[in-house]
Enzyme design. Structure first.
Site, PDB file in Angstrom:
ATOM      1  CB  ALA A  48      -0.924  -0.021   1.211  1.00 33.38           C
ATOM      2  N   PRO A  49       0.421   2.318  -0.706  1.00 33.54           N
ATOM      3  CG  PRO A  49       0.332   4.547  -1.471  1.00 33.54           C
ATOM      4  CD  PRO A  49       1.182   3.595  -0.668  1.00 33.54           C
TER       5      PRO A  49
ATOM      6  CE  LYS B 189       8.841   1.685  -4.383  1.00 34.57           C
ATOM      7  NZ  LYS B 189       8.029   2.637  -3.561  1.00 34.57           N
TER       8      LYS B 189
ATOM      9  CG  ASP C  32       0.128  -2.490   3.541  1.00 33.86           C
ATOM     10  OD1 ASP C  32       1.197  -2.099   3.034  1.00 33.86           O
ATOM     11  OD2 ASP C  32      -0.377  -1.958   4.550  1.00 33.86           O
TER      12      ASP C  32
ATOM     13  CB  CYS D 238      12.080   6.271   0.348  1.00 34.11           C
ATOM     14  SG  CYS D 238      10.893   6.171   1.705  1.00 34.11           S
TER      15      CYS D 238
END
Length: 463
Positions: A268-269, A272, A290, A389
């Site tokens: 989620a969301p 990817k 998720d 990230c």
């Protein structure tokens, strides 16, 4: 009692800043909900957005200035008054278009409404003192207090600046901070299941939207002048998805083929996951896992809008093994929860979270556990991409190194060809390992077409 009149846009700014300061939610979510609820005109919405993001992005700098002119520590000031002062100082230092008297008058009115006449007098005194003495503001010495100087001047957490100085040195630490403080362009991923990038570019340009093609991926467009993006017709028709180029690279690295079975363990969301479906030409099968049921609904909504029907969702914690899928997947994506330090130019409120040893230890334990679990879903010969990230080695190469020590049946894939074909920039500190992993950093690609900070590595299961 006479009702105190305040400027509605400034009151909305204050409401948002108080919610962020109280950690009620993220800036983009709070801002979007309030702007939708209040139905602001475009000019006011832009003013609110500029000041809200500006205050959050420059909080350290603003607090440093206030500390020199306030007789009371900000930490002892009520949250509403603290943020009235911050938004006021931001306007004084960064917005030439707002007259000083207007800033003072509107701030005093807010202080009367959310404080009392005594507090309003205090706010007025502080602001007028800053106006009179703004040329005499003292900043930390660059030579004697290097980390504090960067942390204050570029408004980044001191703990993170110290980390970056050790790894990158002064010049490149400043370079990253400057990139994080720039206003990022909106990046969208063309949904090639429905339209080509050139045709989408043409549609946007007909609406007088500035568009540039991405440098590193064939679907990316960098756009300016696209207000209310989620209400724009091309978005509603599923012609594109909002997604930074660094994030788009992750699915390209996994490189799924039509007909394969792919598992995305922290989906989620769905940015990817839907890109994986796109790369598979909507043929095959994707399982999007998720832990959050509500966030999985967002994945489903994105699939409906984008015209994807090969993706199924399953509520499952990434750190808990779902035995039904043991050794079943051709490809697995583990895009794990992380500090998000690579995306603070887009999410400036992330910089004011806690970054101590305890948090890193807790996160890396979770990341390692998710990677361990994800590896069990792969067939022999299958491939796994681990990504974050984040900019920090503890969450990235150190997690992967520990995994490989425990799982000798996995090995890293050489990424030289991928890096060369994509023309990815590499910082000197990671260049010697760049065959093994990819670490993008803000400030090291192109001044106009920057990449978020992402880490990614690809492994193959040998047995």
């Amino acid at each position: 009692m006479k009702k105190i009149k305040v400027d509605p846009p400034r009151e909305i700014i204050l409401t948002i800043l108080v919610k962020i300061d109280s950690k009620q939610n993220y800036i983009n979510i709070i801002l979007s909900k309030l702007l939708d609820k209040k139905k602001m005109i475009t000019r006011d919405a832009a003013f609110i957005t500029e000041i809200t993001y500006g205050v959050v992005r420059n909080r350290n700098k603003l607090d440093w200035v206030l500390s020199q002119f306030s007789t009371k520590p900000l930490s002892e000031t009520a949250v509403s008054i603290r943020n009235i002062l911050r938004m006021s100082v931001y306007q004084l230092l960064f917005l030439d278009k707002v007259p000083y008297y207007a800033v003072c008058n509107e701030s005093v009115q807010l202080a009367k409404k959310y404080g009392n006449p005594g507090i309003a007098k205090f706010v007025n005194g502080v602001l007028r003192n800053i106006i009179r003495n703004r040329e005499n503001i003292r900043w930390p010495d660059k030579e004697k207090e290097t980390a504090l100087h960067i942390s204050t001047t570029y408004s980044h957490p001191l703990q993170i600046v110290k980390r970056w100085l050790k790894r990158f040195g002064f010049t490149d630490t400043v370079r990253i901070c400057q990139a994080n403080n720039s206003i990022p362009t909106l990046v969208i991923r063309t949904n090639t299941l429905k339209i080509s990038r050139s045709n989408l570019k043409g549609i946007l340009e007909k609406e007088n939207i500035s568009v540039r093609e991405g440098l590193f991926t064939e679907e990316a467009l960098h756009v300016k002048g696209l207000p209310n993006v989620t209400k724009f017709s091309a978005y509603l028709e599923g012609l594109f998805q909002i997604q930074d180029e660094a994030s788009i690279l992750v699915s390209h690295l996994l490189d799924p083929s039509p007909g394969e079975f792919v598992i995305d363990v922290c989906s989620a969301p769905g940015g990817k996951a839907t890109h994986l479906a796109q790369l598979m030409a909507n043929r095959g099968s994707i399982l999007a896992m998720d832990s959050s049921k509500s966030r999985l609904l967002m994945v489903k909504d994105n699939c409906r809008r984008l015209g994807i029907d090969i993706l199924k969702t399953r509520q499952n914690n990434g750190a808990v093994l779902d035995e039904k899928y043991l050794k079943s997947a051709d490809k697995v994506l583990a895009d794990v929860p992380c500090t998000g330090l690579g995306v603070i130019r887009r999410k400036p409120d992330l910089r004011w979270q806690t970054y101590n040893t305890k948090r890193f230890e807790k996160l890396t334990e979770l990341q390692g556990k998710i990677l361990d679990i994800a590896s069990n879903y792969l067939k022999v010969g299958g491939k796994l991409v681990y990504s974050t990230c984040s900019t920090e080695p503890e969450e990235n190469e150190e997690v992967v190194s520990r995994f490989l020590e425990k799982h000798t049946n996995f090995e890293l894939e050489n990424l030289s060809k991928f890096i060369k074909e994509r023309k990815l920039p590499a910082h000197e500190s990671s260049r010697h390992n760049q065959k093994k992993f990819i670490q993008t950093l803000p400030g090291f690609s192109n001044i106009d077409l920057e990449l978020d900070g992402f880490f990614m590595v690809k492994m193959i299961r040998k047995g």
